[in-house]
Scaffold this active site. Structure first.
Site, short mmCIF file in Angstrom:
data_model
loop_
_atom_site.label_atom_id
_atom_site.label_comp_id
_atom_site.label_asym_id
_atom_site.label_seq_id
_atom_site.Cartn_x
_atom_site.Cartn_y
_atom_site.Cartn_z
N THR A 41 21.08 -0.75 25.16
CA THR A 41 20.11 0.37 23.94
C THR A 41 18.00 0.41 24.38
OG1 THR A 41 19.81 -1.46 23.04
CG2 THR A 41 21.05 -0.51 22.00
N HIS A 46 15.92 -8.22 26.13
CA HIS A 46 14.49 -9.44 26.23
C HIS A 46 15.63 -10.62 25.63
CE1 HIS A 46 17.30 -9.14 22.46
NE2 HIS A 46 17.03 -7.75 22.10
N HIS A 49 19.36 -12.03 24.78
CA HIS A 49 20.18 -12.02 25.71
C HIS A 49 20.56 -12.72 26.71
CE1 HIS A 49 19.22 -7.78 24.99
NE2 HIS A 49 20.20 -7.80 25.29
N LYS A 83 22.17 -5.59 11.24
CA LYS A 83 21.89 -4.38 11.53
C LYS A 83 21.66 -3.62 9.91
CE LYS A 83 19.99 -3.89 15.64
NZ LYS A 83 19.96 -5.13 15.55
N ARG A 87 21.45 2.44 14.01
CA ARG A 87 21.00 2.71 15.27
C ARG A 87 20.84 3.29 15.53
NH1 ARG A 87 20.83 -1.76 18.44
NH2 ARG A 87 22.17 -3.47 17.39
N GLN A 172 35.22 -2.15 20.84
CA GLN A 172 35.34 -3.73 21.25
C GLN A 172 36.09 -4.42 21.59
OE1 GLN A 172 31.52 -5.71 20.13
NE2 GLN A 172 32.37 -7.83 21.35
N ASP A 193 25.99 -13.81 16.60
CA ASP A 193 26.36 -12.04 15.99
C ASP A 193 27.70 -11.32 15.59
OD1 ASP A 193 25.15 -11.72 18.53
OD2 ASP A 193 23.54 -10.67 17.44
N LYS A 228 14.32 -16.41 14.68
CA LYS A 228 14.63 -16.41 15.66
C LYS A 228 12.82 -16.38 17.11
CE LYS A 228 17.88 -12.70 15.74
NZ LYS A 228 18.61 -11.17 16.18
N LYS A 231 9.97 -13.43 19.88
CA LYS A 231 9.26 -12.40 18.84
C LYS A 231 7.59 -12.44 19.19
CE LYS A 231 12.03 -9.53 16.31
NZ LYS A 231 12.72 -9.11 17.56
N THR A 232 7.15 -11.49 19.82
CA THR A 232 5.26 -11.77 19.60
C THR A 232 5.50 -10.76 18.88
OG1 THR A 232 5.53 -9.92 21.57
CG2 THR A 232 6.02 -12.41 21.96
#
Length: 406
Positions: A41, A46, A49, A83, A87, A172, A193, A228, A231-232
């Site tokens: 995606t 990031h 993963h 989500k 997407r 999947q 997830d 989580k 995240k910044t």
């Protein structure tokens, strides 16, 4: 080399698995082929993963064969898991570019030489499917009632789940079947997830092939409060240095909460567990030593030794103690002055004479906090900006000031 199942449990990776005893037996006594899927995606993986990648690397080190499946086909549908919104649709060129970038990153963790691992792309089979054949052959094994109870559709059902996304689980599941037929793949790993999708695939293989198939999920990377990590203020923590510099990446791990150090060392480095426990048990200011080890090891895994050393040196030059900091002018503020804008703090500490001067500096790109450019003059300063109790402010190229939190 110990038993990889015990290693994964001891280090805290495993969240759920389909057949605990059988999986334990398999991983101990046989060499299996397993897979993890990555949907392209974006043009970089990031930090989310990272855990599946580490799990994959531990498995390969124990002699099992990984398949890294890049979802060039599934990405055209979009995964509804976790989500609330659908997407964005990506075009073919973007997908191909993203796939190439991800391949490159995967090879830092996994050795693809001499068939030790396989890189596959599900667009090879998904894009050639005939709809009627697919629905008759695969769709017949999926119960809609059961699918609707799956965790991955819960949030999307509230806003409206499109039939397009409803197909994702079939796709999947079919991937797992296809990898089983092509490469003898019998296990799928992934983030928690993905549990519903993974169960669907294992179930499909048992129905279609009459063979056993297994699934195992890893924990999501969360801090001690259950939020989580990764995240910044700028968004995700990317593995691509053009998106997140090695320095920013290093600083993120250098500044994790004391309570999360041991967990991060166990999950995100290959340090032996006795060393992880030793570092995790350090108290008071000594825990900073553990954070430096964590930041260095994680940065080295992603960016290599040279970049990690450079990030470490830059960090120590800025925040280190000793001669290099003694001549930096230092001001202090009390905790009740936090949650004010950067300009208020700088005027309060007399580093700037006026807010107007500050706004001009920001416009010219001449103001940084902890080596990150300030782009918004109304940026709020919180306790998180203080590393070991101090914050570095740089004006122009050479003017440094340190602000200490009292």
């Amino acid at each position: 080399m110990g038993n990889v199942y015990d290693i994964l449990v001891e280090r805290g990776y495993i969240k759920q698995l389909t057949h605990q005893e059988e999986i334990k037996e398999l991983l101990n006594n046989e060499k299996i082929t397993f897979y993890i899927g990555f949907d392209p995606t974006a043009d970089s993986l990031h930090i989310g993963h990272f855990l599946p990648l580490m799990m994959m690397a531990h498995m390969q080190r124990a002699g099992h064969r990984p398949i890294a499946l890049v979802g060039g086909g599934t990405v055209m549908i979009g995964d509804p898991s976790g989500k609330t919104d659908m997407r964005k649709m990506l075009d073919k060129e973007t997908i191909e570019k993203n796939v190439a970038c991800i391949k490159n990153q995967l090879s830092r963790f996994i050795d693809f030489d001499d068939g030790k691992a396989i890189l596959a792309n599900n667009s090879d089979w998904l894009s050639k499917l005939n709809y009627i054949e697919f629905i008759r052959d695969i769709g017949v094994h999926f119960s809609v009632n059961k699918m609707l109870t799956a965790e991955c559709f819960k949030q999307r059902l509230e806003k409206g789940l499109s039939f397009l996304e409803f197909n994702y689980m079939l796709m999947q599941g079919y991937d797992f079947l296809e990898l089983n037929r092509r490469y003898g793949c019998i296990m799928e790993l992934g983030g928690d997830d993905q549990w519903s999708n993974m169960l669907a695939g294992a179930d499909l293989i048992r129905r279609k092939e009459g063979k056993p198939a297994f699934a195992m999920t890893c924990n999501l990377l969360t801090n001690s409060e259950g939020k989580k990590m990764g995240k910044t203020e700028k968004g995700a923590l990317w593995l691509d240095k053009k998106k997140t510099t090695p320095y920013e990446f290093y600083q993120y791990w250098r500044n994790v909460d004391d309570a999360d150090v041991e967990k991060c060392l166990a999950l995100l480095t290959f340090l032996p567990m006795e060393e992880v426990r030793r570092l995790g048990s350090l108290q008071g200011s000594e825990i900073n030593e553990a954070k430096k080890v964590l930041a260095y090891e994680v940065t080295k895994l992603i960016h290599g030794e040279e970049e990690a050393t450079r990030a470490k040196e830059a960090s120590e030059a800025l925040f280190g103690s000793g001669a290099d900091m003694s001549n930096v002018p230092t001001a202090s503020i009390t905790k009740d002055k936090l949650n004010a804008s950067i300009l208020d703090v700088l005027v309060e500490t007399k580093i700037l004479s006026s807010k107007g001067e500050g706004r001009r500096l920001v416009q010219q790109g001449g103001l940084s906090v902890n080596d990150e450019k300030v782009t918004d003059a109304s940026m709020i300063i919180t306790g998180e900006n203080f590393i070991d109790g101090s914050m570095m402010v740089k004006r122009g190229k050479k003017n440094y000031n340190r602000i200490v939190l009292e």
